[in-house]
Scaffold this motif. Structure first.
Motif, PDB file in Angstrom:
ATOM      1  N   LEU A   3      17.169   1.011  -3.252  1.00  0.00           N
ATOM      2  CA  LEU A   3      16.398  -0.153  -3.663  1.00  0.00           C
ATOM      3  C   LEU A   3      15.217  -0.280  -2.707  1.00  0.00           C
ATOM      4  O   LEU A   3      15.409  -0.203  -1.488  1.00  0.00           O
ATOM      5  CB  LEU A   3      17.268  -1.413  -3.583  1.00  0.00           C
ATOM      6  CG  LEU A   3      16.578  -2.775  -3.700  1.00  0.00           C
ATOM      7  CD1 LEU A   3      16.034  -2.998  -5.099  1.00  0.00           C
ATOM      8  CD2 LEU A   3      17.550  -3.890  -3.331  1.00  0.00           C
ATOM      9  N   VAL A   4      14.018  -0.440  -3.241  1.00  0.00           N
ATOM     10  CA  VAL A   4      12.828  -0.659  -2.414  1.00  0.00           C
ATOM     11  C   VAL A   4      12.446  -2.126  -2.510  1.00  0.00           C
ATOM     12  O   VAL A   4      12.380  -2.693  -3.605  1.00  0.00           O
ATOM     13  CB  VAL A   4      11.643   0.238  -2.856  1.00  0.00           C
ATOM     14  CG1 VAL A   4      10.350  -0.168  -2.137  1.00  0.00           C
ATOM     15  CG2 VAL A   4      11.958   1.698  -2.571  1.00  0.00           C
ATOM     16  N   ILE A   5      12.208  -2.727  -1.351  1.00  0.00           N
ATOM     17  CA  ILE A   5      11.766  -4.119  -1.257  1.00  0.00           C
ATOM     18  C   ILE A   5      10.420  -4.106  -0.542  1.00  0.00           C
ATOM     19  O   ILE A   5      10.285  -3.498   0.522  1.00  0.00           O
ATOM     20  CB  ILE A   5      12.773  -4.973  -0.459  1.00  0.00           C
ATOM     21  CG1 ILE A   5      14.166  -4.909  -1.101  1.00  0.00           C
ATOM     22  CG2 ILE A   5      12.276  -6.413  -0.352  1.00  0.00           C
ATOM     23  CD1 ILE A   5      15.264  -5.590  -0.295  1.00  0.00           C
ATOM     24  N   HIS A   6       9.429  -4.766  -1.133  1.00  0.00           N
ATOM     25  CA  HIS A   6       8.114  -4.780  -0.487  1.00  0.00           C
ATOM     26  C   HIS A   6       7.454  -6.134  -0.609  1.00  0.00           C
ATOM     27  O   HIS A   6       7.792  -6.955  -1.471  1.00  0.00           O
ATOM     28  CB  HIS A   6       7.202  -3.684  -1.066  1.00  0.00           C
ATOM     29  CG  HIS A   6       6.570  -4.066  -2.353  1.00  0.00           C
ATOM     30  ND1 HIS A   6       5.309  -4.626  -2.421  1.00  0.00           N
ATOM     31  CD2 HIS A   6       7.023  -4.005  -3.617  1.00  0.00           C
ATOM     32  CE1 HIS A   6       5.015  -4.871  -3.687  1.00  0.00           C
ATOM     33  NE2 HIS A   6       6.040  -4.504  -4.430  1.00  0.00           N
ATOM     34  N   CYS A   7       6.515  -6.352   0.280  1.00  0.00           N
ATOM     35  CA  CYS A   7       5.617  -7.501   0.217  1.00  0.00           C
ATOM     36  C   CYS A   7       4.228  -6.957   0.562  1.00  0.00           C
ATOM     37  O   CYS A   7       4.006  -5.749   0.459  1.00  0.00           O
ATOM     38  CB  CYS A   7       6.072  -8.622   1.156  1.00  0.00           C
ATOM     39  SG  CYS A   7       6.154  -8.199   2.909  1.00  0.00           S
ATOM     40  N   TRP A   8       3.297  -7.805   0.920  1.00  0.00           N
ATOM     41  CA  TRP A   8       1.951  -7.328   1.208  1.00  0.00           C
ATOM     42  C   TRP A   8       1.929  -6.372   2.395  1.00  0.00           C
ATOM     43  O   TRP A   8       1.401  -5.268   2.314  1.00  0.00           O
ATOM     44  CB  TRP A   8       1.003  -8.509   1.461  1.00  0.00           C
ATOM     45  CG  TRP A   8      -0.375  -8.065   1.778  1.00  0.00           C
ATOM     46  CD1 TRP A   8      -0.969  -7.985   3.002  1.00  0.00           C
ATOM     47  CD2 TRP A   8      -1.345  -7.564   0.850  1.00  0.00           C
ATOM     48  NE1 TRP A   8      -2.242  -7.485   2.891  1.00  0.00           N
ATOM     49  CE2 TRP A   8      -2.500  -7.220   1.577  1.00  0.00           C
ATOM     50  CE3 TRP A   8      -1.347  -7.393  -0.535  1.00  0.00           C
ATOM     51  CZ2 TRP A   8      -3.645  -6.713   0.975  1.00  0.00           C
ATOM     52  CZ3 TRP A   8      -2.488  -6.887  -1.128  1.00  0.00           C
ATOM     53  CH2 TRP A   8      -3.617  -6.553  -0.382  1.00  0.00           C
ATOM     54  N   ALA A   9       2.501  -6.804   3.535  1.00  0.00           N
ATOM     55  CA  ALA A   9       2.424  -6.008   4.760  1.00  0.00           C
ATOM     56  C   ALA A   9       3.749  -5.358   5.162  1.00  0.00           C
ATOM     57  O   ALA A   9       3.783  -4.572   6.096  1.00  0.00           O
ATOM     58  CB  ALA A   9       1.911  -6.874   5.914  1.00  0.00           C
ATOM     59  N   SER A  28       0.811  -1.228   0.000  1.00  0.00           N
ATOM     60  CA  SER A  28       0.000   0.000   0.000  1.00  0.00           C
ATOM     61  C   SER A  28       0.841   1.273   0.000  1.00  0.00           C
ATOM     62  O   SER A  28       0.345   2.344  -0.336  1.00  0.00           O
ATOM     63  CB  SER A  28      -0.938   0.018   1.213  1.00  0.00           C
ATOM     64  OG  SER A  28      -0.183   0.170   2.404  1.00  0.00           O
ATOM     65  N   ARG A  29       2.110   1.179   0.352  1.00  0.00           N
ATOM     66  CA  ARG A  29       2.985   2.350   0.423  1.00  0.00           C
ATOM     67  C   ARG A  29       4.087   2.309  -0.633  1.00  0.00           C
ATOM     68  O   ARG A  29       5.019   3.121  -0.596  1.00  0.00           O
ATOM     69  CB  ARG A  29       3.617   2.453   1.822  1.00  0.00           C
ATOM     70  CG  ARG A  29       2.656   2.370   3.006  1.00  0.00           C
ATOM     71  CD  ARG A  29       1.955   3.653   3.369  1.00  0.00           C
ATOM     72  NE  ARG A  29       2.826   4.725   3.778  1.00  0.00           N
ATOM     73  CZ  ARG A  29       3.222   4.972   5.021  1.00  0.00           C
ATOM     74  NH1 ARG A  29       2.837   4.189   6.018  1.00  0.00           N
ATOM     75  NH2 ARG A  29       3.991   6.008   5.276  1.00  0.00           N
ATOM     76  N   LEU A  30       3.994   1.373  -1.578  1.00  0.00           N
ATOM     77  CA  LEU A  30       5.043   1.193  -2.590  1.00  0.00           C
ATOM     78  C   LEU A  30       5.306   2.465  -3.388  1.00  0.00           C
ATOM     79  O   LEU A  30       6.440   2.937  -3.472  1.00  0.00           O
ATOM     80  CB  LEU A  30       4.687   0.039  -3.535  1.00  0.00           C
ATOM     81  CG  LEU A  30       5.619  -0.153  -4.749  1.00  0.00           C
ATOM     82  CD1 LEU A  30       7.048  -0.458  -4.297  1.00  0.00           C
ATOM     83  CD2 LEU A  30       5.070  -1.251  -5.656  1.00  0.00           C
ATOM     84  N   HIS A  31       4.285   3.019  -3.996  1.00  0.00           N
ATOM     85  CA  HIS A  31       4.476   4.173  -4.880  1.00  0.00           C
ATOM     86  C   HIS A  31       5.021   5.383  -4.123  1.00  0.00           C
ATOM     87  O   HIS A  31       5.959   6.039  -4.595  1.00  0.00           O
ATOM     88  CB  HIS A  31       3.168   4.516  -5.607  1.00  0.00           C
ATOM     89  CG  HIS A  31       2.800   3.470  -6.608  1.00  0.00           C
ATOM     90  ND1 HIS A  31       3.094   3.585  -7.938  1.00  0.00           N
ATOM     91  CD2 HIS A  31       2.195   2.258  -6.451  1.00  0.00           C
ATOM     92  CE1 HIS A  31       2.677   2.504  -8.576  1.00  0.00           C
ATOM     93  NE2 HIS A  31       2.136   1.683  -7.693  1.00  0.00           N
ATOM     94  N   GLU A  32       4.465   5.675  -2.961  1.00  0.00           N
ATOM     95  CA  GLU A  32       4.955   6.828  -2.207  1.00  0.00           C
ATOM     96  C   GLU A  32       6.385   6.609  -1.714  1.00  0.00           C
ATOM     97  O   GLU A  32       7.174   7.548  -1.666  1.00  0.00           O
ATOM     98  CB  GLU A  32       4.024   7.179  -1.053  1.00  0.00           C
ATOM     99  CG  GLU A  32       4.080   6.231   0.124  1.00  0.00           C
ATOM    100  CD  GLU A  32       3.153   6.621   1.259  1.00  0.00           C
ATOM    101  OE1 GLU A  32       3.655   7.087   2.292  1.00  0.00           O
ATOM    102  OE2 GLU A  32       1.935   6.448   1.115  1.00  0.00           O
ATOM    103  N   THR A  33       6.745   5.370  -1.370  1.00  0.00           N
ATOM    104  CA  THR A  33       8.108   5.096  -0.905  1.00  0.00           C
ATOM    105  C   THR A  33       9.105   5.247  -2.037  1.00  0.00           C
ATOM    106  O   THR A  33      10.159   5.886  -1.873  1.00  0.00           O
ATOM    107  CB  THR A  33       8.198   3.683  -0.282  1.00  0.00           C
ATOM    108  OG1 THR A  33       7.263   3.598   0.809  1.00  0.00           O
ATOM    109  CG2 THR A  33       9.601   3.387   0.225  1.00  0.00           C
TER     110      THR A  33
END
Length: 171
Positions: A84-90, A10-15
């Protein structure tokens, strides 16, 4: 100094926008739609379809060697000029495991305990996926030290829904 940024979907784009990232790693269930941020070229976005589990379950993808191989190849090619941004669901388990693995792989002289402590300091909620860490530990020849370091910091604080974005610096 190169930085890793971990966040929930949910915060991918802003991050990505806030930190000026050049590369993104997504670790999420296979069928979950993820819109790649416009600033990230397709070849700079790694999508790993994997479930947040530690043992096989029907209808899920258990983390395996091929997932860690893809992660390691991608992060080793990351030029480290921009974050580098790393994300998952939560932003709690798969992504924190991938950040820990990335730090261990890119800074092999740094101790696993120091990296785990930095992870815990950056995110009280981080609970790295034990299966991803164990697979990487073996592949990186860390002889159980990665697994032990994560076990030592223990489960993170309970999270209501998702973690806050955080930064992990490489040594």
């Amino acid at each position: 100094m190169p930085t890793l940024h971990v966040c929930p979907l949910s915060r991918l784009h802003e991050t990505v926008e806030a930190v000026g990232a050049s590369h993104v790693v997504t670790l999420i269930n296979v069928a979950t739609p993820v819109e790649r941020p416009a600033a990230i070229d397709p070849e700079r976005h790694l999508f790993i379809g994997v479930s947040d589990i530690v043992e096989a379950r029907d209808g899920h993808v258990v983390p395996a060697r091929e997932h860690v191989e893809r992660l390691l190849a991608f992060v080793r090619d990351w030029p480290r000029e921009k974050p580098l941004v790393i994300h998952c669901w939560a932003g709690v388990s798969r992504s924190t495991a991938a950040a820990f693995i990335t730090a261990c792989a890119l800074d092999p002289e740094r101790s696993e305990e120091e990296i785990a402590d930095a992870l815990r300091a950056a995110s009280p909620m981080a609970t790295p996926n034990a299966r991803l860490v164990a697979v990487a530990d073996e592949m990186l020849g860390r002889e159980g030290r990665m697994v032990a370091a994560i076990a030592r910091i223990g489960r993170g604080a309970d999270v209501a829904f998702e973690n806050e974005p955080f930064e992990l610096r490489l040594g």
